[in-house]
Design a protein around this motif. Structure first.
Motif, PDB file in Angstrom:
ATOM      1  N   HIS A   1       8.925   6.155  11.572  1.00 21.12           N
ATOM      2  CA  HIS A   1       8.121   5.479  10.551  1.00 21.12           C
ATOM      3  C   HIS A   1       6.689   6.007  10.602  1.00 21.12           C
ATOM      4  CE1 HIS A   1       6.279   2.248   8.203  1.00 21.12           C
ATOM      5  NE2 HIS A   1       7.512   1.932   7.803  1.00 21.12           N
ATOM      6  N   PRO A   2       6.040   6.215   9.456  1.00 20.89           N
ATOM      7  CA  PRO A   2       4.672   6.748   9.475  1.00 20.89           C
ATOM      8  C   PRO A   2       3.701   5.919  10.300  1.00 20.89           C
ATOM      9  CG  PRO A   2       5.561   6.843   7.249  1.00 20.89           C
ATOM     10  CD  PRO A   2       6.557   6.091   8.073  1.00 20.89           C
TER      11      PRO A   2
ATOM     12  N   ILE B   1      -0.381  12.972   9.228  1.00 23.97           N
ATOM     13  CA  ILE B   1       0.889  12.259   9.252  1.00 23.97           C
ATOM     14  C   ILE B   1       1.345  11.934   7.832  1.00 23.97           C
ATOM     15  CG2 ILE B   1       2.035  10.136   9.977  1.00 23.97           C
ATOM     16  CD1 ILE B   1       1.474  12.138  12.248  1.00 23.97           C
ATOM     17  N   ALA B   2       0.418  11.535   6.958  1.00 22.76           N
ATOM     18  CA  ALA B   2       0.784  11.255   5.565  1.00 22.76           C
ATOM     19  C   ALA B   2       1.328  12.505   4.892  1.00 22.76           C
ATOM     20  CB  ALA B   2      -0.429  10.719   4.800  1.00 22.76           C
ATOM     21  N   GLY B   3       0.756  13.662   5.206  1.00 24.19           N
ATOM     22  CA  GLY B   3       1.261  14.907   4.651  1.00 24.19           C
ATOM     23  C   GLY B   3       2.663  15.230   5.133  1.00 24.19           C
ATOM     24  N   LEU B   4       2.926  14.993   6.411  1.00 21.61           N
ATOM     25  CA  LEU B   4       4.274  15.226   6.935  1.00 21.61           C
ATOM     26  C   LEU B   4       5.274  14.276   6.288  1.00 21.61           C
ATOM     27  CD1 LEU B   4       3.489  15.694  10.753  1.00 21.61           C
ATOM     28  CD2 LEU B   4       4.103  17.470   9.099  1.00 21.61           C
TER      29      LEU B   4
ATOM     30  N   GLY C   1       0.814  -1.214   0.000  1.00 22.57           N
ATOM     31  CA  GLY C   1       0.000   0.000   0.000  1.00 22.57           C
ATOM     32  C   GLY C   1       0.842   1.256   0.000  1.00 22.57           C
ATOM     33  N   ASP C   2       0.283   2.349  -0.542  1.00 26.30           N
ATOM     34  CA  ASP C   2       0.999   3.623  -0.477  1.00 26.30           C
ATOM     35  C   ASP C   2       0.899   4.180   0.939  1.00 26.30           C
ATOM     36  OD1 ASP C   2      -1.539   4.774  -0.257  1.00 26.30           O
ATOM     37  OD2 ASP C   2      -1.629   5.327  -2.372  1.00 26.30           O
ATOM     38  N   ILE C   3       1.699   5.193   1.233  1.00 24.66           N
ATOM     39  CA  ILE C   3       1.779   5.710   2.607  1.00 24.66           C
ATOM     40  C   ILE C   3       0.439   6.259   3.099  1.00 24.66           C
ATOM     41  CG2 ILE C   3       2.781   7.557   4.024  1.00 24.66           C
ATOM     42  CD1 ILE C   3       5.451   7.002   2.742  1.00 24.66           C
ATOM     43  N   PRO C   4      -0.308   7.039   2.300  1.00 26.00           N
ATOM     44  CA  PRO C   4      -1.598   7.516   2.816  1.00 26.00           C
ATOM     45  C   PRO C   4      -2.544   6.384   3.197  1.00 26.00           C
ATOM     46  CG  PRO C   4      -0.952   8.801   0.894  1.00 26.00           C
ATOM     47  CD  PRO C   4       0.016   7.663   0.999  1.00 26.00           C
ATOM     48  N   ASN C   5      -2.618   5.338   2.371  1.00 24.41           N
ATOM     49  CA  ASN C   5      -3.502   4.226   2.706  1.00 24.41           C
ATOM     50  C   ASN C   5      -3.007   3.468   3.926  1.00 24.41           C
ATOM     51  OD1 ASN C   5      -5.947   3.479   0.968  1.00 24.41           O
ATOM     52  ND2 ASN C   5      -4.480   4.158  -0.581  1.00 24.41           N
ATOM     53  N   ARG C   6      -1.711   3.309   4.071  1.00 25.09           N
ATOM     54  CA  ARG C   6      -1.184   2.630   5.250  1.00 25.09           C
ATOM     55  C   ARG C   6      -1.434   3.451   6.508  1.00 25.09           C
ATOM     56  NH1 ARG C   6       4.766   1.227   3.293  1.00 25.09           N
ATOM     57  NH2 ARG C   6       5.089   1.082   5.535  1.00 25.09           N
TER      58      ARG C   6
END
Length: 313
Positions: free
Chosen positions: A252-253, A240-243, A178-183
């Protein structure tokens, strides 16, 4: 923990509303050593965990737990859940307070009555979005309307935080795909689902008997979590995804999301709101509540009542 101490009253569980939310444990062994609930690392170092002051403990891959630790957690009313990486899958859960037959019968009666179930779903819509549900809509139609509003909220938050958002998509069997926003969003909702399941079980209801959601082992957990999701964990996930997209995270996100959710739960007093919300949602079904049998097991945490029947706590 084998019995009451001389001269002292028997210990009582800390009310759910007064507890901290969740602790995640990975690559450690949970045990009771010298009377303390501890996480033991591979090198033998111990970290004490105040088990009686938590709503739940989520065990990730690599975590092990002893019989003594499970027994102590059950005694103090703390939910133990076994989850996948990032908490995105929930495999099993211990039951902290025991389901109540009178509450299960009430919940099931509402779910089986089409009119009562629709009243409950309309009440959840009102509580979630702050306005009355559209008239003359079926549950399936309300589910579709809610889905549109949720997707619009995701898109709005993504723009606000500078996140490249396409759509909600993740594979629970392949966390890293998954991409970071979805995770971030998956990790955030996992935290909320764990907290909501602890509240549902502590109040004596069945996680599987849902109203808007149905057919899943935790349908009612998803119903209750959705009441609070857009106000608590979803904004934190996109923040957090934006940061992360700007390179401004020093961890780690996934971990950043969990810490942000913990702080959000504390700031919003979420534990103090969930159980009254459960009662308010079910009361909207407008069916009589069965009297509890004389030998019924008490709920895990008895909440004192205050205010009128519409009081939310």
């Amino acid at each position: 923990m084998s019995g009451a101490l001389p001269g002292l009253p028997p210990p009582r569980p800390i009310p759910l509303k007064d507890r901290a939310s969740l602790v995640f444990v990975e690559h450690a062994r949970l045990d009771v050593i010298d009377g303390a609930f501890v996480a033991v690392n591979a090198d033998g170092t111990r970290t004490q965990i105040p088990v009686g002051g938590l709503a739940g403990i989520m065990l990730e891959p690599g975590a092990r737990i002893s019989h003594a630790a499970v027994a102590l957690a059950a005694r103090v009313g703390t939910l133990i859940t076994w989850v996948g990486e990032g908490g995105v899958r929930l495999y099993s859960a211990g039951q902290p307070g025991g389901a109540r037959s009178d509450r299960l019968l009430w919940q099931a009666a509402i779910a089986l009555d089409d009119s009562a179930r629709l009243r409950v779903v309309r009440k959840m819509y009102e509580m979630r979005f702050g306005d009355e549900a559209p008239a003359r809509r079926s549950i399936d139609q309300l589910r579709g309307i809610e889905g549109v509003r949720v997707r619009e909220t995701y898109a709005l938050l993504a723009r606000q935080h500078g996140v490249d958002w396409k759509r909600r998509s993740y594979d629970p069997k392949d966390w890293e795909a998954g991409d970071i926003p979805n995770r971030c969003l998956s990790a955030a909702t996992a935290c909320l689902h764990g907290l909501s399941e602890a509240a549902v079980l502590a109040a004596g209801y069945a996680p599987a008997i849902g109203f808007l959601h149905s057919g899943k082992p935790r349908s009612f957990v998803y119903d209750i979590a959705d009441l609070f999701k857009l106000d608590t964990v979803v904004p934190e996930a996109f923040r957090i995804a934006g940061l992360a997209a700007k390179g401004k995270l020093d961890m780690h996100p996934d971990r950043a999301v969990r810490l942000a959710c913990r702080d959000s739960f504390r700031k919003t007093g979420l534990l103090n709101r969930i159980i009254p919300a459960i009662e308010e949602v079910l009361s909207a079904g407008d069916l009589p509540r069965p009297d509890p049998p004389a030998e019924a097991q008490p709920v895990a945490f008895e909440e004192s009542s205050s205010g009128d029947r519409g009081h939310r706590g």
